[in-house]
Design a protein around this motif. Sequence first.
Motif, PDB file in Angstrom:
ATOM      1  N   GLY A  10       0.823  -1.204   0.000  1.00  0.00           N
ATOM      2  CA  GLY A  10       0.000   0.000   0.000  1.00  0.00           C
ATOM      3  C   GLY A  10       0.850   1.243   0.000  1.00  0.00           C
ATOM      4  O   GLY A  10       2.066   1.185  -0.215  1.00  0.00           O
ATOM      5  N   LEU A  11       0.208   2.354   0.258  1.00  0.00           N
ATOM      6  CA  LEU A  11       0.878   3.654   0.322  1.00  0.00           C
ATOM      7  C   LEU A  11       1.167   3.983   1.780  1.00  0.00           C
ATOM      8  O   LEU A  11       0.258   3.932   2.626  1.00  0.00           O
ATOM      9  CB  LEU A  11      -0.002   4.727  -0.296  1.00  0.00           C
ATOM     10  N   GLU A  89      13.168   4.792  -1.179  1.00  0.00           N
ATOM     11  CA  GLU A  89      13.847   3.806  -2.026  1.00  0.00           C
ATOM     12  C   GLU A  89      13.354   2.379  -1.800  1.00  0.00           C
ATOM     13  O   GLU A  89      13.772   1.458  -2.506  1.00  0.00           O
ATOM     14  CB  GLU A  89      15.364   3.871  -1.826  1.00  0.00           C
ATOM     15  N   ASP A  90      12.479   2.177  -0.819  1.00  0.00           N
ATOM     16  CA  ASP A  90      11.872   0.863  -0.622  1.00  0.00           C
ATOM     17  C   ASP A  90      10.650   0.669  -1.525  1.00  0.00           C
ATOM     18  O   ASP A  90      10.100  -0.435  -1.578  1.00  0.00           O
ATOM     19  CB  ASP A  90      11.428   0.687   0.836  1.00  0.00           C
ATOM     20  N   SER A  91      10.242   1.703  -2.213  1.00  0.00           N
ATOM     21  CA  SER A  91       9.084   1.593  -3.103  1.00  0.00           C
ATOM     22  C   SER A  91       9.379   0.601  -4.220  1.00  0.00           C
ATOM     23  O   SER A  91      10.377   0.734  -4.938  1.00  0.00           O
ATOM     24  CB  SER A  91       8.753   2.965  -3.704  1.00  0.00           C
ATOM     25  N   ALA A  92       8.516  -0.377  -4.365  1.00  0.00           N
ATOM     26  CA  ALA A  92       8.723  -1.432  -5.353  1.00  0.00           C
ATOM     27  C   ALA A  92       7.548  -2.400  -5.290  1.00  0.00           C
ATOM     28  O   ALA A  92       6.731  -2.343  -4.360  1.00  0.00           O
ATOM     29  CB  ALA A  92      10.020  -2.184  -5.075  1.00  0.00           C
ATOM     30  N   VAL A  93       7.512  -3.287  -6.258  1.00  0.00           N
ATOM     31  CA  VAL A  93       6.623  -4.444  -6.158  1.00  0.00           C
ATOM     32  C   VAL A  93       7.401  -5.536  -5.431  1.00  0.00           C
ATOM     33  O   VAL A  93       8.525  -5.859  -5.814  1.00  0.00           O
ATOM     34  CB  VAL A  93       6.171  -4.935  -7.543  1.00  0.00           C
ATOM     35  N   TYR A  94       6.809  -6.065  -4.391  1.00  0.00           N
ATOM     36  CA  TYR A  94       7.447  -7.088  -3.575  1.00  0.00           C
ATOM     37  C   TYR A  94       6.858  -8.461  -3.916  1.00  0.00           C
ATOM     38  O   TYR A  94       5.639  -8.619  -3.980  1.00  0.00           O
ATOM     39  CB  TYR A  94       7.246  -6.785  -2.091  1.00  0.00           C
ATOM     40  N   TYR A  95       7.750  -9.416  -4.107  1.00  0.00           N
ATOM     41  CA  TYR A  95       7.362 -10.763  -4.457  1.00  0.00           C
ATOM     42  C   TYR A  95       7.909 -11.753  -3.421  1.00  0.00           C
ATOM     43  O   TYR A  95       9.029 -11.598  -2.949  1.00  0.00           O
ATOM     44  CB  TYR A  95       7.945 -11.168  -5.808  1.00  0.00           C
ATOM     45  N   CYS A  96       7.137 -12.774  -3.136  1.00  0.00           N
ATOM     46  CA  CYS A  96       7.678 -13.877  -2.357  1.00  0.00           C
ATOM     47  C   CYS A  96       8.059 -14.991  -3.324  1.00  0.00           C
ATOM     48  O   CYS A  96       7.489 -15.105  -4.410  1.00  0.00           O
ATOM     49  CB  CYS A  96       6.685 -14.375  -1.319  1.00  0.00           C
ATOM     50  N   VAL A 116       4.329  -1.688  -2.944  1.00  0.00           N
ATOM     51  CA  VAL A 116       4.610  -0.828  -1.795  1.00  0.00           C
ATOM     52  C   VAL A 116       5.075   0.520  -2.323  1.00  0.00           C
ATOM     53  O   VAL A 116       6.032   0.587  -3.093  1.00  0.00           O
ATOM     54  CB  VAL A 116       5.683  -1.448  -0.891  1.00  0.00           C
ATOM     55  N   THR A 117       4.395   1.557  -1.906  1.00  0.00           N
ATOM     56  CA  THR A 117       4.763   2.914  -2.295  1.00  0.00           C
ATOM     57  C   THR A 117       5.019   3.732  -1.038  1.00  0.00           C
ATOM     58  O   THR A 117       4.132   3.862  -0.190  1.00  0.00           O
ATOM     59  CB  THR A 117       3.657   3.579  -3.124  1.00  0.00           C
TER      60      THR A 117
END
Length: 120
Positions: A10-11, A89-96, A116-117
């Motif tokens: 999310g944001l 800088e943690d903004s990204a699409v997170y994958y497991c 994650v934004t």
Amino acid sequence: EVQLQAFGGGLVQPGGSLRLSCEASGVRFGSYVMKWLRQAPGKGTEWVSGINSLGDVTKYADSVKGRFTISRDNAKNTLYLQMNNLKSEDSAVYYCAVANLMWGTVHRYRGQGTLVTVSS
């Protein structure tokens, strides 16, 4: 069929927290290393963190060490990533991902990610 569904993104404002979850099915979850990967817009895939099959050994990229915590619940076939003190800088699409090794981006299966934004 292996399915890995990540959610919880999310944001969030800089300095905030999020907890990501990943539910696995179609795989012997408790037998595998699991890891979190991320991909920011226009960038390559980055390894974030890994955890061994028992959940008692964890590894982190230097960029997230001390801020992120990976964990797993083998009874629930679920992987978690607690993210604190988030930065832009943690903004990204997170994958497991299911993997053989805790380090690196190489994996056996990867699920759909969660965005994650981090922005004010």
